[in-house]
Scaffold this motif. Structure first.
Motif, PDB file in Angstrom:
ATOM      1  N   ALA A  69      -3.502  -6.155  -4.393  1.00 51.69           N
ATOM      2  CA  ALA A  69      -4.585  -5.747  -3.494  1.00 51.69           C
ATOM      3  C   ALA A  69      -5.923  -5.997  -4.164  1.00 51.69           C
ATOM      4  CB  ALA A  69      -4.454  -4.274  -3.130  1.00 51.69           C
ATOM      5  N   THR A  70      -6.939  -6.133  -3.325  1.00 52.05           N
ATOM      6  CA  THR A  70      -8.308  -6.241  -3.825  1.00 52.05           C
ATOM      7  C   THR A  70      -8.996  -4.905  -3.588  1.00 52.05           C
ATOM      8  OG1 THR A  70      -8.318  -8.557  -3.145  1.00 52.05           O
ATOM      9  CG2 THR A  70     -10.459  -7.565  -3.635  1.00 52.05           C
ATOM     10  N   VAL A  71      -9.705  -4.433  -4.615  1.00 50.11           N
ATOM     11  CA  VAL A  71     -10.416  -3.161  -4.465  1.00 50.11           C
ATOM     12  C   VAL A  71     -11.790  -3.466  -3.861  1.00 50.11           C
ATOM     13  CG1 VAL A  71     -11.273  -1.100  -5.616  1.00 50.11           C
ATOM     14  CG2 VAL A  71      -9.234  -2.272  -6.491  1.00 50.11           C
ATOM     15  N   THR A  72     -11.987  -3.010  -2.630  1.00 51.44           N
ATOM     16  CA  THR A  72     -13.264  -3.222  -1.944  1.00 51.44           C
ATOM     17  C   THR A  72     -13.903  -1.872  -1.722  1.00 51.44           C
ATOM     18  OG1 THR A  72     -12.264  -5.102  -0.828  1.00 51.44           O
ATOM     19  CG2 THR A  72     -14.379  -4.345   0.036  1.00 51.44           C
ATOM     20  N   GLY A  73     -14.895  -1.568  -2.529  1.00 53.41           N
ATOM     21  CA  GLY A  73     -15.516  -0.252  -2.436  1.00 53.41           C
ATOM     22  C   GLY A  73     -14.501   0.803  -2.815  1.00 53.41           C
ATOM     23  N   SER A  74     -14.215   1.715  -1.881  1.00 54.10           N
ATOM     24  CA  SER A  74     -13.271   2.798  -2.191  1.00 54.10           C
ATOM     25  C   SER A  74     -11.894   2.531  -1.594  1.00 54.10           C
ATOM     26  CB  SER A  74     -13.826   4.118  -1.651  1.00 54.10           C
ATOM     27  OG  SER A  74     -14.003   4.005  -0.251  1.00 54.10           O
ATOM     28  N   ARG A  75     -11.697   1.353  -0.990  1.00 55.01           N
ATOM     29  CA  ARG A  75     -10.415   1.107  -0.345  1.00 55.01           C
ATOM     30  C   ARG A  75      -9.705  -0.117  -0.907  1.00 55.01           C
ATOM     31  NH1 ARG A  75     -11.179  -2.788   3.842  1.00 55.01           N
ATOM     32  NH2 ARG A  75      -9.170  -2.249   4.698  1.00 55.01           N
ATOM     33  N   LEU A  76      -8.399  -0.153  -0.612  1.00 55.98           N
ATOM     34  CA  LEU A  76      -7.587  -1.286  -1.065  1.00 55.98           C
ATOM     35  C   LEU A  76      -7.424  -2.277   0.084  1.00 55.98           C
ATOM     36  CD1 LEU A  76      -4.770   0.657  -2.952  1.00 55.98           C
ATOM     37  CD2 LEU A  76      -6.617  -0.663  -3.987  1.00 55.98           C
ATOM     38  N   ASP A  77      -7.640  -3.542  -0.213  1.00 58.73           N
ATOM     39  CA  ASP A  77      -7.509  -4.573   0.816  1.00 58.73           C
ATOM     40  C   ASP A  77      -6.298  -5.450   0.483  1.00 58.73           C
ATOM     41  OD1 ASP A  77      -7.759  -6.497   2.685  1.00 58.73           O
ATOM     42  OD2 ASP A  77      -9.694  -7.273   2.009  1.00 58.73           O
ATOM     43  N   PHE A  78      -5.274  -5.375   1.350  1.00 53.81           N
ATOM     44  CA  PHE A  78      -4.044  -6.156   1.135  1.00 53.81           C
ATOM     45  C   PHE A  78      -4.035  -7.451   1.943  1.00 53.81           C
ATOM     46  CE2 PHE A  78      -2.900  -1.807   0.165  1.00 53.81           C
ATOM     47  CZ  PHE A  78      -2.082  -1.911  -0.945  1.00 53.81           C
ATOM     48  N   GLY A  79      -5.078  -7.670   2.740  1.00 54.78           N
ATOM     49  CA  GLY A  79      -5.096  -8.856   3.603  1.00 54.78           C
ATOM     50  C   GLY A  79      -4.198  -8.709   4.811  1.00 54.78           C
ATOM     51  N   ILE A  80      -3.926  -7.455   5.239  1.00 51.34           N
ATOM     52  CA  ILE A  80      -3.076  -7.230   6.421  1.00 51.34           C
ATOM     53  C   ILE A  80      -3.822  -6.330   7.410  1.00 51.34           C
ATOM     54  CG2 ILE A  80      -0.838  -7.623   5.328  1.00 51.34           C
ATOM     55  CD1 ILE A  80      -0.627  -4.583   4.932  1.00 51.34           C
ATOM     56  N   ASP A  81      -5.105  -6.583   7.551  1.00 53.11           N
ATOM     57  CA  ASP A  81      -5.947  -5.696   8.374  1.00 53.11           C
ATOM     58  C   ASP A  81      -6.005  -6.095   9.842  1.00 53.11           C
ATOM     59  OD1 ASP A  81      -6.490  -4.345   6.139  1.00 53.11           O
ATOM     60  OD2 ASP A  81      -8.422  -5.288   5.750  1.00 53.11           O
ATOM     61  N   ARG A  82      -5.447  -7.240  10.197  1.00 52.64           N
ATOM     62  CA  ARG A  82      -5.565  -7.696  11.582  1.00 52.64           C
ATOM     63  C   ARG A  82      -4.212  -8.070  12.155  1.00 52.64           C
ATOM     64  NH1 ARG A  82     -10.800 -11.680  12.050  1.00 52.64           N
ATOM     65  NH2 ARG A  82     -12.360 -10.126  11.509  1.00 52.64           N
ATOM     66  N   PHE A  83      -4.103  -7.817  13.468  1.00 48.29           N
ATOM     67  CA  PHE A  83      -2.934  -8.308  14.186  1.00 48.29           C
ATOM     68  C   PHE A  83      -3.424  -9.064  15.420  1.00 48.29           C
ATOM     69  CE2 PHE A  83       0.348  -7.849  17.478  1.00 48.29           C
ATOM     70  CZ  PHE A  83       1.364  -8.542  16.839  1.00 48.29           C
TER      71      PHE A  83
END
Lengths: 442, 173
Positions: free
Chosen positions: B115-129
């Motif tokens: 995951a990428t740490v973006t600010g205070s959250r983790l971004d796994f690249g699964i944010d869209r459907f």
């Protein structure tokens, strides 16, 4: 004969008589012969029918594909895209000498990789930042721009570049981001950004000409202002200041003739285009946007200095190219309006009012342009004003009715509405052009 | 001459897209499938097509990581049955710096996701459907129930969305 052909023939006849290739009475005989031929109609009844048919088929195809999108196997969607890509490439390779098809296909090819990346993203359900797809598109399209050498394709590439670098810098998470935890930490990335701008300016100057280069310079100056506001101690705080700076730059560049070696005509073109673009952007503010922040900042003082410079430049600029009813003073006020509307953004919660005003001002600006173009027998400017007016109408129609388009019949109604609008605009355009022609003959 | 170079450019672009598709297909062929609990919201985007933004409640475990990258341990939590089919549901149990992970092997009950740490959250690249026009009405009519993302985790730590799965019935306590 259509008007462009008539204009071309007239210029050639004058040239040939001047060079003593033909005699004056021969030239007159040619004029009489061509004048007796019936003029070709740009929009004939047959053409209208063909247009309606093509539109219906186009809308039908889009509807069938979009409603069955999920039923089309992903591999077929991808193959379809690759075939479209190959078709555009082959078309461009075969239309090297064509002045319309070549540049049009060049622009499409520059933008197609972005569509492909979007399709791949949908097929594989990929999320991520907006910067990477844009940056990849830029790289994939680079050979197309340099091999094809079409000015319009290079301009499209420059547009994608501006979009890319602003998104990359302002969006948290990209590798050149200056926001959030990933803020630009090393100065070498800033150097890379400046080198990229320099390369793009060089490319645009070589392939697209001075007008697009001038617009790119303006974007670069706004970019540097953004860098200063986000990365250094230079404090901006209020987002509206960016608009004031851009509005002031629009005015300053009206006197870019001496600095950039542009002809007066080119400067007038760029100034007109930049003003229309700026008003078009502001016209979206009627949706209500969250612009605000503190005003006691260094950024505001910088914007104020630029604004004074802009007003002085506009006051000193030669308005002969654009003046219509009311003369140069009215023209100056109209060209200063984007900056004035931007300044209103700083004065509290009036953003929606600025949006409505911008819509009104853009309509007035286009009508004024048509009037002044008639006085100057400038067909090109008439066409540009009609185009911007049409774009504004189309945008607002999509704004208010776009979300209602859930059925095929709504699409058809909208299609007919567009057709009627296009017909009306074209009638108006022809009427104005006839006035231009009469003015030219007088 | 330019025609030849334009065709070579086309070949290079086709290779890029085909290779990208190959990488994605290969990653999915060697991945483990499971569900992740989600709560979708549905903005619409005329440029990107229709999509839902996905938010995950069970993908940000306690702990802190230095830097912009994180490795998150996902493990089997429970089983759910949706439309007669039983699925494993995974959740995150630990997050550490990627360099601190010893064994990254993937099994049917757990694995490490990047995951990428973006600010205070983790971004796994699964944010869209992304979904089609035809499926829009069906998805818009959903009000209650449980929503899951059918996800895959590859041996390289890449999480991907495959589908959206929902159960109209609220989960039994």
């Amino acid at each position: 004969m259509i008007r462009n052909e008539k204009k071309w023939l007239e210029a050639r006849l004058e040239e040939w008589v001047g060079e003593r290739l033909i005699a004056g009475d021969q030239a007159e005989a040619i004029r009489v012969y061509q004048g007796e031929k019936p003029e070709r109609q740009w929009l004939s009844f047959f053409g209208l029918l063909v247009g309606v048919g093509a539109l219906s088929v186009g809308i039908g195809t889009i509807l069938v594909v979009s409603y069955n999108w999920e039923r089309i196997p992903p591999v077929l969607r991808q193959l379809g895209f690759l075939l479209a890509l190959a078709g555009v490439a082959e078309g461009m390779a075969r239309s090297a000498g064509n002045r319309i098809a070549g540049p049009a296909l060049g622009v499409i090819w520059v933008l197609l990789p972005l569509a492909g990346i979007g399709l791949w993203g949908q097929v594989y359900q990929l999320s991520g930042d907006a910067f990477t797809p844009l940056a990849v598109t830029l790289m994939l399209a680079l050979p197309v721009v340099w091999i094809g050498r079409h000015a319009s394709a290079a301009a499209a590439h420059a547009l994608v570049f501006v979009w890319t670098i602003f998104v990359g810098v302002l969006e948290p998470g990209s590798w050149i981001s200056m926001r959030g935890a990933d803020a630009l930490r090393t100065s070498w990335l800033a150097v890379v950004a400046v080198v990229l701008w320099a390369a793009m300016l060089h490319q645009t100057r070589r392939l697209s000409g001075p007008a697009v280069t001038l617009l790119l310079w303006m974007a670069f100056l706004v970019f540097m202002f953004t860098i200063a506001g986000n990365w250094t101690g230079f404090d901006i705080r209020h987002e509206g200041i960016h608009f004031v700076v851009a509005g002031a730059l629009t005015m300053i560049f009206w006197v870019g003739e001496g600095v950039l070696g542009l002809s007066g005509r080119r400067v007038a073109d760029v100034g007109w285009f930049a003003t229309a673009c700026f008003l078009y952007v502001l016209s979206f503010f009627h949706h209500g946007v969250g612009i605000g922040g503190g005003l006691e900042t260094a950024g505001l003082y910088y914007a104020a200095v630029l604004s004074v410079a802009g007003v002085v430049c506009l006051a000193r600029a030669d308005m002969d190219e654009v003046a219509g009813a009311g003369g140069p003073h009215v023209a100056r006020v109209l060209l200063a309006l984007p900056w004035i509307l931007s300044a209103l953004l700083l004065g509290g919660d009036r953003h929606e009012a600025v949006g409505y005003l911008a819509n009104f001002v853009l309509v007035v600006f286009c009508l004024y342009t048509m009037h002044s173009a008639v006085l100057r027998a400038d067909r090109r400017r008439v066409n540009a004003a009609v185009f911007v007016l049409g774009l504004l109408m189309l945008t607002r129609i999509m704004d208010y009715f776009g979300s209602l388009l859930t059925s095929g019949s709504a699409f058809l109604v909208l299609g007919f509405l567009f057709l009627a609008m296009a017909y009306g605009l074209n009638r108006g355009r022809r009427h104005v052009l006839e006035q231009v022609e009469r003015g030219g003959e007088a | 001459m330019s025609g030849k170079w334009l065709r070579l450019t086309l070949v290079a672009q086709i290779i890029f897209f085909v290779a990208w598709a190959g990488v994605e297909e290969y990653g999915r062929a060697n991945a483990v499938e499971f569900l992740l609990e989600t709560r979708p919201v549905d903005p619409r985007d005329l440029l990107s097509g229709h999509y839902m933004t996905l938010r995950y409640t069970s993908l940000d475990p306690e702990g802190s990581v230095e830097g912009v990258r994180a490795a998150v341990r996902l493990e089997f939590e429970k089983e759910v049955t949706v439309d007669g089919r039983t699925w494993p549901v995974w959740h995150a149990v630990e997050k550490v710096e990627p360099g601190r992970v010893g064994d990254r092997s993937l099994s049917s009950t757990g694995g490490w996701a990047d995951a990428t740490v973006t600010g205070s959250r983790l971004d796994f690249g699964i944010d869209r459907f992304y979904f089609s026009e035809a499926r829009k009405e069906e998805l818009n009519s959903l009000r209650g129930g449980s929503f899951y993302v059918l996800a895959t985790l590859g041996g390289d730590g890449t999480l991907r969305v495959k589908d959206l799965v929902w159960d109209r019935e609220p989960p039994t306590p």
